[in-house]
Write a protein that holds these residues in place. Structure first.
Motif, PDB file in Angstrom:
ATOM      1  N   VAL A  18     -12.231   8.913  16.623  1.00  0.00           N
ATOM      2  CA  VAL A  18     -11.969   7.526  16.746  1.00  0.00           C
ATOM      3  C   VAL A  18     -11.422   6.523  15.408  1.00  0.00           C
ATOM      4  N   ASP A  19      -9.949   6.490  16.347  1.00  0.00           N
ATOM      5  CA  ASP A  19      -8.810   5.691  15.145  1.00  0.00           C
ATOM      6  C   ASP A  19      -9.611   4.155  15.439  1.00  0.00           C
ATOM      7  N   LEU A  20      -9.396   3.254  14.628  1.00  0.00           N
ATOM      8  CA  LEU A  20     -10.453   2.086  14.557  1.00  0.00           C
ATOM      9  C   LEU A  20      -8.801   1.190  14.458  1.00  0.00           C
ATOM     10  N   ASP A  21      -7.761   1.886  14.035  1.00  0.00           N
ATOM     11  CA  ASP A  21      -6.288   1.353  13.288  1.00  0.00           C
ATOM     12  C   ASP A  21      -6.917  -0.072  13.667  1.00  0.00           C
ATOM     13  N   LEU A  62     -17.864   4.591  13.634  1.00  0.00           N
ATOM     14  CA  LEU A  62     -17.125   5.330  12.406  1.00  0.00           C
ATOM     15  C   LEU A  62     -18.172   6.462  12.366  1.00  0.00           C
ATOM     16  N   ARG A  63     -19.200   7.250  13.088  1.00  0.00           N
ATOM     17  CA  ARG A  63     -19.848   8.058  12.735  1.00  0.00           C
ATOM     18  C   ARG A  63     -18.861   9.586  12.844  1.00  0.00           C
ATOM     19  N   HIS A  64     -17.760   9.363  13.176  1.00  0.00           N
ATOM     20  CA  HIS A  64     -17.604  11.054  12.840  1.00  0.00           C
ATOM     21  C   HIS A  64     -16.942  10.813  11.130  1.00  0.00           C
ATOM     22  N   HIS A  65     -16.439  11.781  10.594  1.00  0.00           N
ATOM     23  CA  HIS A  65     -16.528  11.791   8.978  1.00  0.00           C
ATOM     24  C   HIS A  65     -14.902  11.314   9.423  1.00  0.00           C
ATOM     25  N   MET A  66     -14.016  11.900  10.348  1.00  0.00           N
ATOM     26  CA  MET A  66     -12.151  11.926  10.398  1.00  0.00           C
ATOM     27  C   MET A  66     -12.061  10.604  10.189  1.00  0.00           C
ATOM     28  N   SER A  67     -13.262   9.493  11.029  1.00  0.00           N
ATOM     29  CA  SER A  67     -12.885   8.654  11.829  1.00  0.00           C
ATOM     30  C   SER A  67     -13.155   7.578  10.827  1.00  0.00           C
ATOM     31  N   VAL A  68     -13.861   7.892   9.281  1.00  0.00           N
ATOM     32  CA  VAL A  68     -14.517   6.830   8.566  1.00  0.00           C
ATOM     33  C   VAL A  68     -12.400   7.243   7.516  1.00  0.00           C
ATOM     34  N   ASP A  69     -12.478   8.206   7.509  1.00  0.00           N
ATOM     35  CA  ASP A  69     -11.362   8.920   6.465  1.00  0.00           C
ATOM     36  C   ASP A  69     -10.158   8.011   7.388  1.00  0.00           C
ATOM     37  N   LEU A  70     -10.709   7.274   8.351  1.00  0.00           N
ATOM     38  CA  LEU A  70      -9.127   6.735   9.399  1.00  0.00           C
ATOM     39  C   LEU A  70      -8.796   5.322   8.759  1.00  0.00           C
ATOM     40  N   TRP A  71     -10.447   5.313   8.780  1.00  0.00           N
ATOM     41  CA  TRP A  71     -10.422   3.491   8.486  1.00  0.00           C
ATOM     42  C   TRP A  71      -9.849   3.102   6.929  1.00  0.00           C
ATOM     43  N   LEU A  72     -10.896   4.183   6.165  1.00  0.00           N
ATOM     44  CA  LEU A  72     -10.549   3.847   4.494  1.00  0.00           C
ATOM     45  C   LEU A  72      -9.447   4.047   4.334  1.00  0.00           C
ATOM     46  N   HIS A  78      -6.846  -1.587   0.915  1.00  0.00           N
ATOM     47  CA  HIS A  78      -6.516  -2.399   0.925  1.00  0.00           C
ATOM     48  C   HIS A  78      -7.066  -3.217   0.711  1.00  0.00           C
ATOM     49  N   ALA A  79      -9.102  -3.700   0.468  1.00  0.00           N
ATOM     50  CA  ALA A  79      -9.305  -4.780   0.393  1.00  0.00           C
ATOM     51  C   ALA A  79      -9.554  -5.242  -0.784  1.00  0.00           C
ATOM     52  N   LYS A  80     -10.577  -6.500  -1.098  1.00  0.00           N
ATOM     53  CA  LYS A  80     -11.102  -7.212  -2.148  1.00  0.00           C
ATOM     54  C   LYS A  80     -12.237  -6.926  -2.082  1.00  0.00           C
ATOM     55  N   VAL A  81     -12.683  -7.065  -1.143  1.00  0.00           N
ATOM     56  CA  VAL A  81     -14.233  -6.937  -0.615  1.00  0.00           C
ATOM     57  C   VAL A  81     -14.670  -6.668   0.474  1.00  0.00           C
ATOM     58  N   ILE A  82     -15.626  -5.489   0.537  1.00  0.00           N
ATOM     59  CA  ILE A  82     -15.830  -5.107   0.947  1.00  0.00           C
ATOM     60  C   ILE A  82     -17.637  -5.249   1.580  1.00  0.00           C
ATOM     61  N   ILE A  83     -17.963  -5.525   2.684  1.00  0.00           N
ATOM     62  CA  ILE A  83     -19.665  -5.337   2.840  1.00  0.00           C
ATOM     63  C   ILE A  83     -19.766  -4.723   3.950  1.00  0.00           C
ATOM     64  N   ALA A  84     -21.164  -3.948   3.325  1.00  0.00           N
ATOM     65  CA  ALA A  84     -21.404  -2.690   4.635  1.00  0.00           C
ATOM     66  C   ALA A  84     -23.210  -3.141   4.520  1.00  0.00           C
ATOM     67  N   ARG A  85     -23.726  -3.233   5.696  1.00  0.00           N
ATOM     68  CA  ARG A  85     -24.378  -3.653   6.775  1.00  0.00           C
ATOM     69  C   ARG A  85     -24.748  -1.987   7.323  1.00  0.00           C
ATOM     70  N   TYR A  95     -22.019  10.046   5.135  1.00  0.00           N
ATOM     71  CA  TYR A  95     -20.885  10.500   4.200  1.00  0.00           C
ATOM     72  C   TYR A  95     -20.106   8.489   4.371  1.00  0.00           C
ATOM     73  N   GLY A  96     -20.099   7.800   4.886  1.00  0.00           N
ATOM     74  CA  GLY A  96     -19.371   6.418   4.724  1.00  0.00           C
ATOM     75  C   GLY A  96     -19.913   5.892   3.520  1.00  0.00           C
ATOM     76  N   VAL A  97     -21.375   6.067   3.458  1.00  0.00           N
ATOM     77  CA  VAL A  97     -21.374   4.945   1.544  1.00  0.00           C
ATOM     78  C   VAL A  97     -21.512   5.558   0.482  1.00  0.00           C
ATOM     79  N   GLU A  98     -21.035   7.151   0.248  1.00  0.00           N
ATOM     80  CA  GLU A  98     -20.645   7.632  -0.170  1.00  0.00           C
ATOM     81  C   GLU A  98     -18.780   7.487  -0.525  1.00  0.00           C
ATOM     82  N   GLU A  99     -18.835   7.316   0.564  1.00  0.00           N
ATOM     83  CA  GLU A  99     -16.712   7.457   0.502  1.00  0.00           C
ATOM     84  C   GLU A  99     -16.506   5.788   0.010  1.00  0.00           C
TER      85      GLU A  99
END
Length: 120
Positions: A18-21, A62-72, A78-85, A95-99
């Motif tokens: 999925v591309d959140l775009d 963002l379960r799929h690795h490609m979805s994570v890659d596109l969102w990143l 471009h963010a200054k702060v990222i918070i992940a719960r 994969y998401g945590v490591e990336e």
């Protein structure tokens, strides 16, 4: 290796990319809990136009690795702060945590990884 975002096909365990775009923002917040995302959206609206831009995203999308890659690539870098719960800890979204950790180190982005329990 990059895959074309225009291609949408199940890979691996059947999850579809999925591309959140989402456009970039100063603050990005991820959570699997819809109630948290809804509360954060309401809080951001209440702050008005003077507050920094915020992007909210569901980890469920963002379960799929490609979805994570596109969102990143499109949003998080471009963010200054990222918070992940990450309610299930690192094992829930490895994969998401490591990336996210890699991106934060490379770009100097403040990163907060918040587990649901005592251990991430």
């Amino acid at each position: 290796m990059h895959l074309l975002a225009a291609t949408s096909a199940p890979i691996g365990d059947g999850e579809e990319a999925v591309d959140l775009d989402q456009p970039p923002a100063d603050v990005c917040i991820l959570s699997a809990a819809d109630s948290e995302l809804a509360a954060l959206a309401a809080a951001r609206r209440a702050l008005g136009t003077e507050a920094p831009e915020v992007r909210l995203a569901s980890l469920l999308l963002l379960r799929h690795h490609m979805s994570v890659d596109l969102w990143l690539e499109k949003t998080a870098q471009h963010a200054k702060v990222i918070i992940a719960r990450v309610l299930g800890g690192h094992a829930y979204w490895p994969y998401g945590v490591e990336e996210l950790e890699r991106l934060a180190r490379e770009r100097g982005i403040a990163l907060a990884l918040l587990p649901g329990g005592q251990v991430l």
